[in-house]
Design an enzyme around this catalytic site. Sequence first.
Site, PDB file in Angstrom:
ATOM      1  N   ALA A  10     -10.752 -30.148 116.014  1.00 30.91           N
ATOM      2  CA  ALA A  10     -11.591 -29.427 116.985  1.00 30.91           C
ATOM      3  C   ALA A  10     -13.062 -29.463 116.596  1.00 30.91           C
ATOM      4  O   ALA A  10     -13.935 -29.561 117.459  1.00 30.91           O
ATOM      5  CB  ALA A  10     -11.107 -27.993 117.117  1.00 30.91           C
ATOM      6  N   ASP A  68     -13.954 -42.893 111.015  1.00 32.84           N
ATOM      7  CA  ASP A  68     -13.544 -42.506 109.674  1.00 32.84           C
ATOM      8  C   ASP A  68     -14.816 -42.131 108.952  1.00 32.84           C
ATOM      9  O   ASP A  68     -15.855 -42.791 109.107  1.00 32.84           O
ATOM     10  CB  ASP A  68     -12.798 -43.624 108.950  1.00 32.84           C
ATOM     11  N   HIS A 175     -24.384 -37.472 109.397  1.00 33.53           N
ATOM     12  CA  HIS A 175     -23.881 -38.842 109.467  1.00 33.53           C
ATOM     13  C   HIS A 175     -23.157 -39.086 110.776  1.00 33.53           C
ATOM     14  O   HIS A 175     -23.322 -40.124 111.410  1.00 33.53           O
ATOM     15  CB  HIS A 175     -22.951 -39.111 108.278  1.00 33.53           C
TER      16      HIS A 175
END
Length: 193
Positions: A10, A68, A175
């Site tokens: 979430a 990822d 990031h």
Amino acid sequence: MELIFATNNAHKLEEVQAIIGDRFVVKSLADIGCTDDIPETGVTFEENAKQKTDYLVDRYGLDCFGDDSGLEIDALNKEPGVYSARYSGSRDMEKNIDLVLAKLGDNPNRTARFRTVISLFLNGQQYFFEGAIEGTIIRERRGSGGFGYDPIFIPAGYDQTFAEMTSEEKNKISHRAIAVGKLATFLKENSPG
């Protein structure tokens, strides 16, 4: 336009939707009825992100993206890296943080970065977007926001950990924000309307 994000996290879904905006509807795995545990057996962020999109395309045939992310600590040979979520052998982030702090000990080299790689499958083509933010690992947890390693990571140029920042502040510099920003720009430039 709808895109499936290969996650049921979430926090990630919220961050991504906030960055992409309301022009695109981002759906989770649960939204399409996918309860599978998608394998992440790659040794790089790119391989794991691609594995997620390949899995969804093979089974559902939908435009989608997967990511990822991980923490790379220079003094630990870029560990935990792709194993960030299960560094201690479990998905317990408290244990993962404890292990990082124990391995670093009193090492003065605390430089690190968070990296995200996104794999997008759109209209039969695969694309990759990357984001990274440099920073420092501190010696004790600070803050109650965020998730993962946020309580021990201070981004370069700041004096707060990610966990001490509001989600709006973090979303401007993280990031994931950088990678999703590149994804959003690409989508806006390459989609009708």
